[in-house]
Design a protein around this motif. Structure first.
Motif, PDB file in Angstrom:
ATOM      1  N   ALA A  88     -13.523  -4.170 -12.158  1.00 14.34           N
ATOM      2  CA  ALA A  88     -14.187  -4.322 -10.869  1.00 14.34           C
ATOM      3  C   ALA A  88     -14.918  -5.654 -10.763  1.00 14.34           C
ATOM      4  O   ALA A  88     -15.513  -5.969  -9.744  1.00 14.34           O
ATOM      5  CB  ALA A  88     -15.164  -3.171 -10.643  1.00 14.34           C
ATOM      6  N   GLY A  89     -14.897  -6.460 -11.856  1.00 17.07           N
ATOM      7  CA  GLY A  89     -15.470  -7.798 -11.810  1.00 17.07           C
ATOM      8  C   GLY A  89     -16.906  -7.919 -12.308  1.00 17.07           C
ATOM      9  O   GLY A  89     -17.516  -8.969 -12.175  1.00 17.07           O
ATOM     10  N   GLU A  90     -17.459  -6.873 -12.918  1.00 18.12           N
ATOM     11  CA  GLU A  90     -18.836  -6.937 -13.419  1.00 18.12           C
ATOM     12  C   GLU A  90     -18.846  -7.522 -14.833  1.00 18.12           C
ATOM     13  O   GLU A  90     -18.157  -7.025 -15.724  1.00 18.12           O
ATOM     14  CB  GLU A  90     -19.447  -5.538 -13.446  1.00 18.12           C
ATOM     15  N   LEU A  91     -19.627  -8.576 -15.034  1.00 18.57           N
ATOM     16  CA  LEU A  91     -19.731  -9.215 -16.341  1.00 18.57           C
ATOM     17  C   LEU A  91     -20.395  -8.256 -17.322  1.00 18.57           C
ATOM     18  O   LEU A  91     -21.486  -7.764 -17.086  1.00 18.57           O
ATOM     19  CB  LEU A  91     -20.542 -10.508 -16.238  1.00 18.57           C
ATOM     20  N   GLN A  92     -19.704  -7.989 -18.441  1.00 23.23           N
ATOM     21  CA  GLN A  92     -20.199  -7.054 -19.440  1.00 23.23           C
ATOM     22  C   GLN A  92     -20.629  -7.729 -20.739  1.00 23.23           C
ATOM     23  O   GLN A  92     -21.547  -7.271 -21.399  1.00 23.23           O
ATOM     24  CB  GLN A  92     -19.106  -6.013 -19.773  1.00 23.23           C
ATOM     25  N   ALA A  93     -19.923  -8.803 -21.133  1.00 28.92           N
ATOM     26  CA  ALA A  93     -20.222  -9.451 -22.404  1.00 28.92           C
ATOM     27  C   ALA A  93     -19.824 -10.912 -22.352  1.00 28.92           C
ATOM     28  O   ALA A  93     -18.911 -11.295 -21.617  1.00 28.92           O
ATOM     29  CB  ALA A  93     -19.491  -8.753 -23.540  1.00 28.92           C
ATOM     30  N   LEU A  94     -20.513 -11.692 -23.159  1.00 31.08           N
ATOM     31  CA  LEU A  94     -20.225 -13.112 -23.278  1.00 31.08           C
ATOM     32  C   LEU A  94     -20.398 -13.483 -24.750  1.00 31.08           C
ATOM     33  O   LEU A  94     -21.454 -13.249 -25.328  1.00 31.08           O
ATOM     34  CB  LEU A  94     -21.197 -13.915 -22.410  1.00 31.08           C
TER      35      LEU A  94
ATOM     36  N   LEU B 133     -18.467 -20.993 -17.574  1.00 33.48           N
ATOM     37  CA  LEU B 133     -17.949 -20.777 -16.214  1.00 33.48           C
ATOM     38  C   LEU B 133     -16.439 -20.552 -16.235  1.00 33.48           C
ATOM     39  O   LEU B 133     -15.922 -19.663 -15.546  1.00 33.48           O
ATOM     40  CB  LEU B 133     -18.283 -21.963 -15.312  1.00 33.48           C
ATOM     41  N   ALA B 134     -15.730 -21.344 -17.015  1.00 38.32           N
ATOM     42  CA  ALA B 134     -14.271 -21.216 -17.078  1.00 38.32           C
ATOM     43  C   ALA B 134     -13.868 -19.856 -17.645  1.00 38.32           C
ATOM     44  O   ALA B 134     -12.931 -19.223 -17.144  1.00 38.32           O
ATOM     45  CB  ALA B 134     -13.678 -22.345 -17.915  1.00 38.32           C
ATOM     46  N   ALA B 135     -14.566 -19.387 -18.677  1.00 38.64           N
ATOM     47  CA  ALA B 135     -14.240 -18.087 -19.264  1.00 38.64           C
ATOM     48  C   ALA B 135     -14.508 -16.950 -18.282  1.00 38.64           C
ATOM     49  O   ALA B 135     -13.706 -16.022 -18.147  1.00 38.64           O
ATOM     50  CB  ALA B 135     -15.040 -17.873 -20.550  1.00 38.64           C
ATOM     51  N   VAL B 136     -15.627 -17.022 -17.567  1.00 31.51           N
ATOM     52  CA  VAL B 136     -15.958 -15.977 -16.593  1.00 31.51           C
ATOM     53  C   VAL B 136     -14.948 -15.999 -15.439  1.00 31.51           C
ATOM     54  O   VAL B 136     -14.473 -14.953 -14.989  1.00 31.51           O
ATOM     55  CB  VAL B 136     -17.405 -16.129 -16.085  1.00 31.51           C
ATOM     56  N   ARG B 137     -14.590 -17.175 -14.978  1.00 31.29           N
ATOM     57  CA  ARG B 137     -13.587 -17.273 -13.901  1.00 31.29           C
ATOM     58  C   ARG B 137     -12.243 -16.725 -14.359  1.00 31.29           C
ATOM     59  O   ARG B 137     -11.540 -16.048 -13.604  1.00 31.29           O
ATOM     60  CB  ARG B 137     -13.446 -18.722 -13.448  1.00 31.29           C
ATOM     61  N   ASP B 138     -11.860 -17.020 -15.599  1.00 31.84           N
ATOM     62  CA  ASP B 138     -10.602 -16.515 -16.143  1.00 31.84           C
ATOM     63  C   ASP B 138     -10.630 -14.989 -16.204  1.00 31.84           C
ATOM     64  O   ASP B 138      -9.659 -14.322 -15.815  1.00 31.84           O
ATOM     65  CB  ASP B 138     -10.369 -17.116 -17.533  1.00 31.84           C
ATOM     66  N   ALA B 139     -11.732 -14.435 -16.667  1.00 29.06           N
ATOM     67  CA  ALA B 139     -11.857 -12.980 -16.730  1.00 29.06           C
ATOM     68  C   ALA B 139     -11.817 -12.363 -15.334  1.00 29.06           C
ATOM     69  O   ALA B 139     -11.159 -11.340 -15.111  1.00 29.06           O
ATOM     70  CB  ALA B 139     -13.152 -12.589 -17.450  1.00 29.06           C
ATOM     71  N   ASN B 140     -12.501 -12.974 -14.376  1.00 33.12           N
ATOM     72  CA  ASN B 140     -12.491 -12.456 -13.000  1.00 33.12           C
ATOM     73  C   ASN B 140     -11.104 -12.544 -12.373  1.00 33.12           C
ATOM     74  O   ASN B 140     -10.713 -11.652 -11.617  1.00 33.12           O
ATOM     75  CB  ASN B 140     -13.531 -13.168 -12.148  1.00 33.12           C
ATOM     76  N   ALA B 141     -10.365 -13.598 -12.674  1.00 33.17           N
ATOM     77  CA  ALA B 141      -8.994 -13.704 -12.155  1.00 33.17           C
ATOM     78  C   ALA B 141      -8.134 -12.573 -12.718  1.00 33.17           C
ATOM     79  O   ALA B 141      -7.345 -11.962 -11.987  1.00 33.17           O
ATOM     80  CB  ALA B 141      -8.395 -15.070 -12.509  1.00 33.17           C
ATOM     81  N   SER B 142      -8.316 -12.272 -13.997  1.00 30.19           N
ATOM     82  CA  SER B 142      -7.577 -11.160 -14.598  1.00 30.19           C
ATOM     83  C   SER B 142      -7.999  -9.830 -13.980  1.00 30.19           C
ATOM     84  O   SER B 142      -7.170  -8.951 -13.758  1.00 30.19           O
ATOM     85  CB  SER B 142      -7.805 -11.127 -16.109  1.00 30.19           C
ATOM     86  N   ALA B 143      -9.289  -9.685 -13.690  1.00 26.58           N
ATOM     87  CA  ALA B 143      -9.777  -8.459 -13.051  1.00 26.58           C
ATOM     88  C   ALA B 143      -9.176  -8.296 -11.659  1.00 26.58           C
ATOM     89  O   ALA B 143      -8.803  -7.195 -11.257  1.00 26.58           O
ATOM     90  CB  ALA B 143     -11.303  -8.471 -12.975  1.00 26.58           C
TER      91      ALA B 143
ATOM     92  N   GLN C 261      -6.285  -9.453 -10.648  1.00 33.92           N
ATOM     93  CA  GLN C 261      -4.879  -9.060 -10.830  1.00 33.92           C
ATOM     94  C   GLN C 261      -4.781  -7.570 -11.135  1.00 33.92           C
ATOM     95  O   GLN C 261      -3.915  -6.872 -10.595  1.00 33.92           O
ATOM     96  CB  GLN C 261      -4.237  -9.862 -11.958  1.00 33.92           C
ATOM     97  N   LEU C 262      -5.675  -7.086 -11.978  1.00 29.74           N
ATOM     98  CA  LEU C 262      -5.694  -5.658 -12.312  1.00 29.74           C
ATOM     99  C   LEU C 262      -6.000  -4.828 -11.067  1.00 29.74           C
ATOM    100  O   LEU C 262      -5.374  -3.789 -10.834  1.00 29.74           O
ATOM    101  CB  LEU C 262      -6.715  -5.392 -13.415  1.00 29.74           C
ATOM    102  N   GLN C 263      -6.942  -5.290 -10.244  1.00 29.03           N
ATOM    103  CA  GLN C 263      -7.265  -4.588  -9.004  1.00 29.03           C
ATOM    104  C   GLN C 263      -6.030  -4.487  -8.111  1.00 29.03           C
ATOM    105  O   GLN C 263      -5.748  -3.438  -7.540  1.00 29.03           O
ATOM    106  CB  GLN C 263      -8.373  -5.314  -8.244  1.00 29.03           C
ATOM    107  N   GLN C 264      -5.310  -5.582  -7.982  1.00 29.94           N
ATOM    108  CA  GLN C 264      -4.129  -5.575  -7.125  1.00 29.94           C
ATOM    109  C   GLN C 264      -3.057  -4.637  -7.670  1.00 29.94           C
ATOM    110  O   GLN C 264      -2.398  -3.940  -6.903  1.00 29.94           O
ATOM    111  CB  GLN C 264      -3.586  -6.982  -6.944  1.00 29.94           C
TER     112      GLN C 264
END
Length: 105
Positions: free
Chosen positions: A43-49, A69-79, A81-84
């Motif tokens: 769902a896009g909520e940051l859980q760990a870094l 920022l790049a890692a969080v953006r990469d994770a959100n892009a994957s999220a 895709q999963l949502q779709q």
């Protein structure tokens, strides 16, 4: 008419179940060749870094910030895709996308 209402209710239940599953599903993004890893829910909520100590240079915090920022953006892009994958077919069955709060499509 009753059958259509039952189908709509089932789709709504399926959509709610898929949203709950997304909220529990971890998705990871990385940057800097794995020096920084971000984990978000589907769902896009940051859980760990996780930051590898090699990425930390006190003289260059700007690069570290960029990696984060790049890692969080990469994770959100994957999220997204999963949502779709999970919600796209259900949203289309309910009348085609938008109209459902929180969905990017």
């Amino acid at each position: 008419m009753q059958q259509l209402l039952q189908q709509a209710q089932k789709m709504q239940q399926d959509l709610a179940a898929a949203q709950e599953e997304l909220a529990r599903t971890p998705v990871e993004g990385t940057s800097g060749g794995g020096l920084v890893k971000a984990t978000v829910t589907g769902a896009g909520e940051l859980q760990a870094l996780v930051i590898d100590p090699k990425a930390v240079d006190p003289e260059d915090t700007e690069t570290l910030a960029d990696l984060i920022l790049a890692a969080v953006r990469d994770a959100n892009a994957s999220a997204q895709q999963l949502q779709q994958q999970k919600l796209g077919p259900l949203a289309q069955g309910l009348g085609g996308g938008s109209g459902i709060p929180g969905l990017p499509f």
